[in-house]
Design a protein around this motif. Structure first.
Motif, PDB file in Angstrom:
ATOM      1  N   PRO A 120      99.621  47.954  39.914  1.00  0.00           N
ATOM      2  CA  PRO A 120     100.898  47.391  39.158  1.00  0.00           C
ATOM      3  C   PRO A 120     101.446  46.445  39.059  1.00  0.00           C
ATOM      4  N   ARG A 121     101.255  45.658  40.746  1.00  0.00           N
ATOM      5  CA  ARG A 121     101.830  44.005  40.792  1.00  0.00           C
ATOM      6  C   ARG A 121     100.909  43.161  40.764  1.00  0.00           C
ATOM      7  N   LEU A 122      99.645  43.840  40.431  1.00  0.00           N
ATOM      8  CA  LEU A 122      98.840  42.406  39.637  1.00  0.00           C
ATOM      9  C   LEU A 122      98.838  41.971  38.091  1.00  0.00           C
ATOM     10  N   PRO A 123      98.581  40.542  37.601  1.00  0.00           N
ATOM     11  CA  PRO A 123      98.935  40.281  36.425  1.00  0.00           C
ATOM     12  C   PRO A 123      97.515  41.039  35.356  1.00  0.00           C
ATOM     13  N   ARG A 124      98.471  41.626  34.547  1.00  0.00           N
ATOM     14  CA  ARG A 124      97.993  42.316  33.653  1.00  0.00           C
ATOM     15  C   ARG A 124      96.186  41.771  33.330  1.00  0.00           C
ATOM     16  N   ASP A 125      95.614  40.097  33.442  1.00  0.00           N
ATOM     17  CA  ASP A 125      94.775  39.532  32.902  1.00  0.00           C
ATOM     18  C   ASP A 125      94.508  38.938  34.281  1.00  0.00           C
ATOM     19  N   TRP A 126      94.466  39.542  35.076  1.00  0.00           N
ATOM     20  CA  TRP A 126      93.189  39.363  36.438  1.00  0.00           C
ATOM     21  C   TRP A 126      91.963  40.231  35.776  1.00  0.00           C
ATOM     22  N   VAL A 127      91.023  39.683  36.662  1.00  0.00           N
ATOM     23  CA  VAL A 127      89.609  40.412  35.956  1.00  0.00           C
ATOM     24  C   VAL A 127      89.452  40.928  37.696  1.00  0.00           C
ATOM     25  N   VAL A 128      88.318  41.583  37.958  1.00  0.00           N
ATOM     26  CA  VAL A 128      88.408  42.376  39.167  1.00  0.00           C
ATOM     27  C   VAL A 128      86.819  43.433  38.842  1.00  0.00           C
ATOM     28  N   SER A 129      85.812  42.698  40.230  1.00  0.00           N
ATOM     29  CA  SER A 129      84.693  43.146  39.843  1.00  0.00           C
ATOM     30  C   SER A 129      84.413  43.323  41.491  1.00  0.00           C
ATOM     31  N   GLY A 130      83.446  43.551  41.629  1.00  0.00           N
ATOM     32  CA  GLY A 130      82.325  44.419  42.965  1.00  0.00           C
ATOM     33  C   GLY A 130      81.138  43.606  42.840  1.00  0.00           C
ATOM     34  N   LEU A 131      80.527  42.930  43.923  1.00  0.00           N
ATOM     35  CA  LEU A 131      79.642  43.026  44.834  1.00  0.00           C
ATOM     36  C   LEU A 131      79.213  43.856  45.726  1.00  0.00           C
ATOM     37  N   VAL A 132      78.211  43.986  45.830  1.00  0.00           N
ATOM     38  CA  VAL A 132      77.360  44.122  47.133  1.00  0.00           C
ATOM     39  C   VAL A 132      76.220  43.686  47.348  1.00  0.00           C
ATOM     40  N   TYR A 133      76.147  43.022  48.387  1.00  0.00           N
ATOM     41  CA  TYR A 133      75.652  41.690  49.611  1.00  0.00           C
ATOM     42  C   TYR A 133      74.198  42.647  50.714  1.00  0.00           C
ATOM     43  N   ASP A 134      72.571  43.086  49.963  1.00  0.00           N
ATOM     44  CA  ASP A 134      71.767  43.017  50.773  1.00  0.00           C
ATOM     45  C   ASP A 134      71.530  42.682  51.492  1.00  0.00           C
ATOM     46  N   VAL A 135      72.205  42.567  53.082  1.00  0.00           N
ATOM     47  CA  VAL A 135      71.913  41.842  54.605  1.00  0.00           C
ATOM     48  C   VAL A 135      70.673  41.252  54.650  1.00  0.00           C
ATOM     49  N   HIS A 136      69.549  42.481  54.076  1.00  0.00           N
ATOM     50  CA  HIS A 136      68.264  42.520  54.563  1.00  0.00           C
ATOM     51  C   HIS A 136      67.447  41.590  53.058  1.00  0.00           C
ATOM     52  N   THR A 137      67.695  41.581  52.231  1.00  0.00           N
ATOM     53  CA  THR A 137      66.945  40.996  50.852  1.00  0.00           C
ATOM     54  C   THR A 137      67.940  39.473  50.861  1.00  0.00           C
ATOM     55  N   GLY A 138      69.624  38.852  51.255  1.00  0.00           N
ATOM     56  CA  GLY A 138      69.834  38.495  50.516  1.00  0.00           C
ATOM     57  C   GLY A 138      70.664  38.353  49.662  1.00  0.00           C
ATOM     58  N   ARG A 139      70.417  39.343  49.042  1.00  0.00           N
ATOM     59  CA  ARG A 139      70.524  39.598  47.531  1.00  0.00           C
ATOM     60  C   ARG A 139      71.726  39.889  46.723  1.00  0.00           C
ATOM     61  N   VAL A 140      72.236  39.971  46.079  1.00  0.00           N
ATOM     62  CA  VAL A 140      74.216  40.271  45.306  1.00  0.00           C
ATOM     63  C   VAL A 140      73.470  40.973  43.719  1.00  0.00           C
ATOM     64  N   GLU A 141      74.470  42.027  44.116  1.00  0.00           N
ATOM     65  CA  GLU A 141      74.103  42.820  43.340  1.00  0.00           C
ATOM     66  C   GLU A 141      75.222  43.299  42.208  1.00  0.00           C
ATOM     67  N   VAL A 142      75.240  43.060  41.352  1.00  0.00           N
ATOM     68  CA  VAL A 142      76.889  44.044  40.174  1.00  0.00           C
ATOM     69  C   VAL A 142      77.151  44.896  40.066  1.00  0.00           C
ATOM     70  N   ALA A 143      77.911  45.260  40.885  1.00  0.00           N
ATOM     71  CA  ALA A 143      77.655  47.073  41.407  1.00  0.00           C
ATOM     72  C   ALA A 143      78.861  47.755  40.604  1.00  0.00           C
ATOM     73  N   VAL A 144      80.098  46.661  39.991  1.00  0.00           N
ATOM     74  CA  VAL A 144      81.327  47.141  39.574  1.00  0.00           C
ATOM     75  C   VAL A 144      81.472  45.764  38.727  1.00  0.00           C
ATOM     76  N   PRO A 145      81.021  46.576  37.241  1.00  0.00           N
ATOM     77  CA  PRO A 145      81.533  44.415  35.690  1.00  0.00           C
ATOM     78  C   PRO A 145      82.574  44.537  36.165  1.00  0.00           C
ATOM     79  N   PRO A 146      82.823  43.338  35.753  1.00  0.00           N
ATOM     80  CA  PRO A 146      84.066  42.713  35.266  1.00  0.00           C
ATOM     81  C   PRO A 146      84.533  43.264  34.273  1.00  0.00           C
ATOM     82  N   ALA A 147      86.048  43.659  34.386  1.00  0.00           N
ATOM     83  CA  ALA A 147      86.867  44.370  34.029  1.00  0.00           C
ATOM     84  C   ALA A 147      88.012  43.527  34.054  1.00  0.00           C
ATOM     85  N   SER A 148      88.964  44.053  32.918  1.00  0.00           N
ATOM     86  CA  SER A 148      90.331  43.855  33.634  1.00  0.00           C
ATOM     87  C   SER A 148      91.642  44.997  34.708  1.00  0.00           C
TER      88      SER A 148
END
Length: 177
Positions: A146-174
């Motif tokens: 509840p301390r985060l402002p309501r209009d902040w958008v939170v997302s999650g990425l996973v970086y693969d240290v073997h390929t150098g690629r980033v995957e959007v594992a948790v899409p952006p959402a308020s």
């Protein structure tokens, strides 16, 4: 040459050719990234950040711990003190990665429990051995805060240290979603 000599030499080059005194203390992309301290996972390189684009918090595992939450709150206060106005989209990105060193601590539940500010019985919810599950849990913690402002958008990425690629594992959402 030792590390200090190496870095002060590089700093002299930066001060001469890369320094921009006009950078704002507020990130130009209105973005904060929470990432692991693992040197293979530096968001500046992994995400191609340019100076001043994002605020970056780094800790062991890039995890949302009581300390990380406190740091986010402090950064909000610093931003306000520097004239940031409440409201408007702000992106909060949690960046986890494969082959994280924190997994070596799975056999040390007392240390992990202290780090996460929880008891050992609740450690399974932290999914230390699974970066995607850990990321989903950490993003859920932020979105429920509840301390985060309501209009902040939170997302999650996973970086693969073997390929150098980033995957959007948790899409952006308020965070209020």
């Amino acid at each position: 040459m030792d590390a200090v000599e190496t870095f002060t030499g590089r700093n002299a080059e930066f001060a001469e050719h890369g320094f921009d005194p006009a950078l704002s203390i507020l990130p130009s992309l209105k973005t904060m990234i929470i990432a692991c301290v693992d040197p293979r996972v530096d968001p500046v390189f992994v995400l191609g950040l340019k100076p001043g684009e994002a605020a970056v918090i780094r800790n062991v595992g890039g995890r949302i711990t009581p300390g990380a939450v406190q740091e986010i709150a402090m950064l909000q206060e610093v931003a306000r003190a520097h004239g940031a106005r409440p409201g408007g989209r702000f992106d909060l990105i949690v960046l986890h990665h494969t082959d994280c060193g924190i997994t070596a601590l799975e056999r040390q539940p007392d240390q992990l429990a202290r780090y996460f500010g929880t008891d050992e019985a609740a450690l399974s919810t932290k999914a230390v051995g699974d970066p995607r599950a850990a990321l989903a849990g950490d993003v859920a913690l932020l979105r429920a805060n509840p301390r985060l402002p309501r209009d902040w958008v939170v997302s999650g990425l996973v970086y693969d240290v073997h390929t150098g690629r980033v995957e959007v594992a948790v899409p952006p959402a308020s965070h209020a979603s």
